[in-house]
Design a protein around this motif. Structure first.
Motif, PDB file in Angstrom:
ATOM      1  N   LEU A  13      11.438  13.084  17.125  1.00  0.00           N
ATOM      2  CA  LEU A  13      12.975  12.050  17.022  1.00  0.00           C
ATOM      3  C   LEU A  13      12.391  10.863  15.857  1.00  0.00           C
ATOM      4  CD1 LEU A  13      14.997  10.846  18.023  1.00  0.00           C
ATOM      5  CD2 LEU A  13      14.023   9.686  20.060  1.00  0.00           C
ATOM      6  N   ASP A  14      11.209  10.164  15.579  1.00  0.00           N
ATOM      7  CA  ASP A  14      10.922   8.935  14.875  1.00  0.00           C
ATOM      8  C   ASP A  14      11.848   9.746  13.721  1.00  0.00           C
ATOM      9  OD1 ASP A  14       9.785   7.766  16.859  1.00  0.00           O
ATOM     10  OD2 ASP A  14       7.806   7.447  16.070  1.00  0.00           O
ATOM     11  N   ILE A  15      11.358  10.890  13.227  1.00  0.00           N
ATOM     12  CA  ILE A  15      11.886  11.304  11.799  1.00  0.00           C
ATOM     13  C   ILE A  15      12.694  11.976  11.732  1.00  0.00           C
ATOM     14  CG2 ILE A  15      11.422  13.534  10.943  1.00  0.00           C
ATOM     15  CD1 ILE A  15       8.196  13.517  11.459  1.00  0.00           C
ATOM     16  N   MET A  16      13.633  12.326  13.081  1.00  0.00           N
ATOM     17  CA  MET A  16      15.027  11.769  12.629  1.00  0.00           C
ATOM     18  C   MET A  16      15.671  10.737  12.583  1.00  0.00           C
ATOM     19  SD  MET A  16      15.589  15.388  12.747  1.00  0.00           S
ATOM     20  CE  MET A  16      17.742  15.704  12.445  1.00  0.00           C
ATOM     21  N   LEU A  17      15.138   9.631  13.484  1.00  0.00           N
ATOM     22  CA  LEU A  17      15.940   8.886  13.325  1.00  0.00           C
ATOM     23  C   LEU A  17      16.006   8.127  11.370  1.00  0.00           C
ATOM     24  CD1 LEU A  17      14.804   7.229  16.684  1.00  0.00           C
ATOM     25  CD2 LEU A  17      16.435   7.668  15.722  1.00  0.00           C
ATOM     26  N   VAL A  18      14.509   7.949  10.443  1.00  0.00           N
ATOM     27  CA  VAL A  18      14.716   7.765   9.357  1.00  0.00           C
ATOM     28  C   VAL A  18      15.511   8.603   8.749  1.00  0.00           C
ATOM     29  CG1 VAL A  18      13.166   7.773   7.305  1.00  0.00           C
ATOM     30  CG2 VAL A  18      12.048   7.304  10.086  1.00  0.00           C
ATOM     31  N   ILE A  19      15.637   9.782   8.954  1.00  0.00           N
ATOM     32  CA  ILE A  19      16.723  10.711   8.292  1.00  0.00           C
ATOM     33  C   ILE A  19      17.932  10.784   8.699  1.00  0.00           C
ATOM     34  CG2 ILE A  19      17.843  13.034   7.606  1.00  0.00           C
ATOM     35  CD1 ILE A  19      14.413  13.770   8.723  1.00  0.00           C
ATOM     36  N   TRP A  20      18.179  10.342  10.085  1.00  0.00           N
ATOM     37  CA  TRP A  20      19.644   9.941  10.101  1.00  0.00           C
ATOM     38  C   TRP A  20      20.158   8.633   9.557  1.00  0.00           C
ATOM     39  CZ3 TRP A  20      18.393  11.527  15.620  1.00  0.00           C
ATOM     40  CH2 TRP A  20      18.831  12.610  15.915  1.00  0.00           C
ATOM     41  N   ILE A  31      11.433   9.914   3.522  1.00  0.00           N
ATOM     42  CA  ILE A  31      10.817   9.480   4.996  1.00  0.00           C
ATOM     43  C   ILE A  31       9.843   8.988   5.099  1.00  0.00           C
ATOM     44  CG2 ILE A  31      10.402  11.299   6.496  1.00  0.00           C
ATOM     45  CD1 ILE A  31      11.969  13.325   5.818  1.00  0.00           C
ATOM     46  N   LEU A  32       8.406   9.319   4.135  1.00  0.00           N
ATOM     47  CA  LEU A  32       7.545   8.368   4.367  1.00  0.00           C
ATOM     48  C   LEU A  32       7.570   7.620   4.822  1.00  0.00           C
ATOM     49  CD1 LEU A  32       4.966  11.463   2.419  1.00  0.00           C
ATOM     50  CD2 LEU A  32       4.755  10.757   5.286  1.00  0.00           C
ATOM     51  N   SER A  33       8.411   6.649   3.428  1.00  0.00           N
ATOM     52  CA  SER A  33       8.309   5.436   2.896  1.00  0.00           C
ATOM     53  C   SER A  33       9.691   4.487   4.215  1.00  0.00           C
ATOM     54  CB  SER A  33       8.902   4.835   1.645  1.00  0.00           C
ATOM     55  OG  SER A  33      10.080   5.940   1.376  1.00  0.00           O
ATOM     56  N   GLY A  34      10.341   5.141   5.143  1.00  0.00           N
ATOM     57  CA  GLY A  34      11.144   5.163   5.868  1.00  0.00           C
ATOM     58  C   GLY A  34      10.355   4.756   7.135  1.00  0.00           C
ATOM     59  N   MET A  35       9.044   5.314   7.467  1.00  0.00           N
ATOM     60  CA  MET A  35       8.435   5.910   9.222  1.00  0.00           C
ATOM     61  C   MET A  35       7.607   4.120   9.082  1.00  0.00           C
ATOM     62  SD  MET A  35       8.561   8.559  10.042  1.00  0.00           S
ATOM     63  CE  MET A  35       7.375   8.729  11.511  1.00  0.00           C
ATOM     64  N   GLY A  36       8.059   3.901  10.348  1.00  0.00           N
ATOM     65  CA  GLY A  36       7.235   2.350  11.369  1.00  0.00           C
ATOM     66  C   GLY A  36       5.670   3.067  10.761  1.00  0.00           C
ATOM     67  N   ARG A  37       5.173   4.344  10.895  1.00  0.00           N
ATOM     68  CA  ARG A  37       3.434   4.478  11.136  1.00  0.00           C
ATOM     69  C   ARG A  37       2.873   4.957   9.399  1.00  0.00           C
ATOM     70  NH1 ARG A  37       3.134   9.762  13.563  1.00  0.00           N
ATOM     71  NH2 ARG A  37       5.105   9.932  13.959  1.00  0.00           N
ATOM     72  N   ALA A  38       1.570   5.828   9.677  1.00  0.00           N
ATOM     73  CA  ALA A  38       1.537   5.726   8.850  1.00  0.00           C
ATOM     74  C   ALA A  38       1.225   7.186   9.476  1.00  0.00           C
ATOM     75  CB  ALA A  38      -0.459   5.802   8.179  1.00  0.00           C
ATOM     76  N   LEU A  39       1.272   7.815   8.325  1.00  0.00           N
ATOM     77  CA  LEU A  39       1.856   9.841   8.516  1.00  0.00           C
ATOM     78  C   LEU A  39       1.381  10.305   7.382  1.00  0.00           C
ATOM     79  CD1 LEU A  39       2.938  11.498  10.977  1.00  0.00           C
ATOM     80  CD2 LEU A  39       4.537  11.588   9.724  1.00  0.00           C
ATOM     81  N   THR A  40       0.507  11.472   7.525  1.00  0.00           N
ATOM     82  CA  THR A  40       0.014  11.974   5.947  1.00  0.00           C
ATOM     83  C   THR A  40       0.818  12.642   5.633  1.00  0.00           C
ATOM     84  OG1 THR A  40      -0.884  13.827   7.425  1.00  0.00           O
ATOM     85  CG2 THR A  40      -2.336  11.598   7.049  1.00  0.00           C
TER      86      THR A  40
END
Length: 127
Positions: A13-20, A31-40
């Protein structure tokens, strides 16, 4: 999409929120730059693949990178989640839901007025 929409775990859902929130097609670096947490990058690609398999995203090449486009709108998913929340936690009662928000201190006078105005609007549409 003709099949039933599935609920998403919080990570997807966190990823979809960024995409939306972005203009499609969306790339993994966006997507990675829009995430509120670190993700590889590899973890993100695994999530994106699952979202494709679940019918939430389509993927196609944009130059040398993949571009992702949502197949389900944020509003459609919000409606699904809202129905599930109302059904499961509040026995299909909007009154119980509003009471829980009010009792929990989550509603102030202005929000109650906005809710009242919205319900009045809905009632007029039903007539």
């Amino acid at each position: 999409m003709t099949e039933e929409i599935r609920r998403l775990p919080p990570s997807e859902l966190d990823i979809m929120l960024v995409i939306w929130g972005l203009k499609p097609p969306v790339t993994a670096p966006q997507i990675l730059s829009g995430m509120g947490r670190a993700l590889t990058a590899s973890a993100l690609h695994s999530y994106l693949k699952r979202l494709e398999e679940k019918g939430f995203l389509s993927c196609r090449k944009v130059g040398k990178t993949n571009g992702y486009t949502p197949l389900i709108t944020r509003e459609t998913y919000q409606a699904l989640e809202g129905r599930i929340l109302l059904d499961k936690l509040y026995r299909r009662s909007l009154k119980n839901f509003a009471a829980a928000l009010y009792d929990g201190g989550a509603l102030d006078r202005q929000e109650v007025a906005e809710l009242r105005a919205y319900l009045d609007e809905l009632e007029q549409e039903m007539d």
